[in-house]
Write a protein that holds these residues in place. Structure first.
Motif, PDB file in Angstrom:
ATOM      1  N   SER A   1       0.844  -1.201   0.000  1.00  0.00           N
ATOM      2  CA  SER A   1       0.000   0.000   0.000  1.00  0.00           C
ATOM      3  C   SER A   1       0.875   1.244   0.000  1.00  0.00           C
ATOM      4  O   SER A   1       2.080   1.204   0.251  1.00  0.00           O
TER       5      SER A   1
ATOM      6  N   ARG B   1      -4.293   4.462  -4.544  1.00  0.00           N
ATOM      7  CA  ARG B   1      -5.042   4.438  -3.301  1.00  0.00           C
ATOM      8  C   ARG B   1      -6.352   5.204  -3.406  1.00  0.00           C
ATOM      9  O   ARG B   1      -7.315   4.890  -2.691  1.00  0.00           O
TER      10      ARG B   1
ATOM     11  N   ARG C   1      -9.301   3.012  -4.161  1.00  0.00           N
ATOM     12  CA  ARG C   1      -9.749   2.162  -3.065  1.00  0.00           C
ATOM     13  C   ARG C   1     -10.203   0.800  -3.571  1.00  0.00           C
ATOM     14  O   ARG C   1     -11.330   0.356  -3.350  1.00  0.00           O
TER      15      ARG C   1
ATOM     16  N   ILE D   1      -4.224   0.783  -1.407  1.00  0.00           N
ATOM     17  CA  ILE D   1      -4.625   0.677  -0.008  1.00  0.00           C
ATOM     18  C   ILE D   1      -4.231  -0.714   0.496  1.00  0.00           C
ATOM     19  O   ILE D   1      -3.503  -1.444  -0.191  1.00  0.00           O
TER      20      ILE D   1
END
Length: 614
Positions: free
Chosen positions: A63, A111, A114, A142
């Protein structure tokens, strides 16, 4: 011409590769201390991969937060170096490990998207290594940890045992609870053993990930920036292989080399040999230890947990070494028989000079040189004691009287407890060679001075201080001031109280028992015989101690005495005090010796009235 931007990226990657290589080498050097290299331990013990998992899964958090610094490197760079170190340790410890796979989650999508399904299995290189796959990971997305766990679980085949190792800086960021997932998705009897290597976890994430490892019988390793991780990763390798460390420690004996045999629980075949203060890697489980002591000491059950070090402390052990020496104090080839006192069936033979570990207690030692017995000794050993017993050899004894520079005519007799050895006479102040061993000291003083248990060691000088002795001389002269040689009888003071100095005689190397003034002593018997043929004892006089000649320096124990001098008339000297370390001279003038007939018998004797001491 090549693209300048691509060339710069290539140089940065090369520089980063060198830096990571140096970091791995540095941390690997730190990991060599504890625990030891699993490969060496596996070769020594004969352990195989069957003692641990068949498959190992690495789950790498990729991440965006893994771009943060972790000491000198980013979190992803540090985690990748840890994966390499752990994988190398597992391969050395279990060369036949069937399958190792690497999964990355959060590496493909940004990220902001998501993407909670961003989980990717990474291919291994042609050589089966993970280097290429680790180099291709970029931290972007993420952290869908729970989805990654589910994907890995779905790829598992059969019921072979597996170990999963998660490298992450946090828990799931998609709203899932890893602990609840494992309870819901996997039956307790078939769960993989999950370990988590955390990189700077906060308290909440550490609690959630700790629950995950607890439910699967793994453990959480939470590392902080700047801390050395070589040793913890080495311990993790042992835990993944379901092995632990076993160490034997002998209390109070530094540098002990006691050995023992390690048996699996319920087995009669030893798994390996263990030596004190050396860590041995063994498969996790229960063991029985049999130590090479005399009598044999057994520890019935020891449990070793995966990745843990179990220290077995042995307290009730002593070490004994038996030496055989020639008269020149050179080692002799000999053997010693060690027997538990009162139990002849418990006997062990050992070579002279070879240390043996024994349980505390009383033993008899017999040393044999060829077909002859050099010596026997009974000894008692306590816990943690180091004892060396020497038989044969030559030592030296020097005796002196406290406070007296010279003690003319005083000889110190050394009486061996072995009745086959003759007594040795040591002139006061001179060092004399004697066979090493235990002796009784006897000084021909009045009364006789006896000291027990003087230990004489080979090639050493044992200094003995004789305390409580003084010198008494009677200077007897006739009417013309010529010296006379007559007999003087020494008695205890007439008050009937002991007069000899009763304080224990102090020595530098032995403990004194005290003076021997028993009525049956030879000097006392002689004095009693002489008193019957010579002057009558005065009324109220004490017991006879002995006799000596006038004009001679006589050693006596410090105290108060009465003297009966064989003159005409008989002369009494009462209350003569002799102090320790002093020379007391009693002067008597105008005396005449007792006349004797041709047969040497004394004639008529007239007793004088006892006089006060001078």
């Amino acid at each position: 011409m090549s693209n300048p931007s691509a060339a710069r990226r290539h140089r940065r990657r090369a520089a980063l590769g060198w830096a990571l290589a140096l970091a791995v080498a540095s941390h690997a050097g730190q990991a060599q201390e504890v625990p030891p290299d699993p490969a060496a331990a596996a070769v020594e013990s004969g352990a195989t991969a069957a003692t641990g998992p068949v498959r190992v899964r690495y789950l790498l958090d990729a991440s965006g937060s893994m771009r943060a610094r972790f000491g000198e490197f980013t979190r992803l760079e540090a985690a990748s170096a840890m994966v390499r170190a752990l994988d190398g340790g597992l391969l050395r410890g279990a060369p036949r490990l069937r399958e190792r796979t690497l999964w990355a989650y959060g590496a493909r999508s940004h990220r902001l998207m998501r993407d909670c399904s961003d989980v990717t299995p990474l291919p291994r290189g042609r050589d089966g290594g993970l280097e290429g796959a680790l180099g291709s990971v970029r931290p972007t997305g993420i952290s869908p940890l729970v989805h990654a766990l589910g994907r890995v679980l779905g790829s598992s085949r059969g019921t072979a045992p597996e170990a999963w190792v998660v490298f992450t800086d946090g828990s799931d960021s998609c709203g899932e609870d890893p602990c609840r997932w494992v309870e819901r998705a996997v039956a307790s009897g078939s769960r993989p053993r999950i370990y988590v290597v955390g990189l700077g976890l906060d308290a909440a994430d550490a609690e959630r990930l700790g629950c995950l490892t607890e439910k699967t019988s793994g453990y959480l390793l939470d590392l902080q920036p700047g801390a050395s991780w070589g040793r913890p990763i080495g311990r993790l390798a042992s835990a993944v292989l379901e092995r632990g460390l076993l160490r034997l420690r002998v209390a109070e004996i530094e540098g002990a080399d006691l050995q023992g045999r390690v048996y699996r629980e319920g087995s009669s075949e030893p798994l390996r040999t263990i030596r004190a203060d050396r860590r041995e890697e063994v498969p996790a489980g229960g063991y029985r230890l049999v130590l090479e002591t005399f009598p044999q000491l057994e520890i019935p059950y020891v449990e070793v947990l995966p990745g843990e070090e179990r220290v077995v402390a042995v307290e009730d052990v002593a070490r004994l070494t038996v030496r055989a020496l020639s008269s020149d104090n050179e080692p002799l080839p000999a053997r010693a028989a060690l027997t538990v006192e009162g139990k002849r069936e418990l006997e062990r033979y050992l070579s002279a000079g070879q240390p043996v570990y024994v349980q505390p207690g009383r033993y008899t030692v017999r040393v044999e040189v060829g077909d002859s017995v050099l010596g026997n000794e009974t000894l008692e050993l306590g816990p943690g004691e180091l004892r060396t017993v020497s038989m044969g050899g030559t030592g030296f004894v020097r005796a002196r009287a406290a406070g007296l520079r010279h003690l003319a005519g005083l000889d110190v007799e050394l009486q061996a407890y072995d009745p086959t050895r003759p007594a040795v006479v040591s002139p006061s102040g001179s060092a004399v060679p004697v066979p090493a061993g235990e002796y009784r000291i006897r000084v021909h003083s009045l009364p006789a001075y006896v000291q027990e248990r003087l230990e004489v060691a080979p090639a050493e000088t044992t200094a003995v201080v004789l305390r409580g002795l003084g010198i008494l001389r009677v200077d007897l002269r006739d009417a013309d001031a010529r010296p006379l040689d007559v007999r003087v009888m020494l008695m205890r003071a007439h008050d009937g109280q002991p007069t000899a100095h009763e304080a224990p005689a102090a020595t530098e190397d032995a403990q004194a028992i005290g003076p021997d003034a028993q009525p049956g002593a030879p000097d006392a018997q002689l004095a009693a015989q002489d008193s019957q043929a010579g002057p009558a004892r005065a009324e109220g006089a004490g017991s006879v101690v002995g006799t000596f000649r006038s004009g001679v320096n006589q050693a006596v124990l410090a105290g108060t005495y009465d003297l009966l001098v064989e003159t005409v008339p008989t002369r009494w000297e009462r209350g003569v005090r002799v102090e320790e370390g002093s020379e007391r001279v009693v002067y008597i003038g105008g005396a005449a010796p007792v006349p004797r007939d041709r047969a040497g018998q004394p004639g008529a004797i007239r007793s004088a009235r006892p006089a006060e001491g001078t």
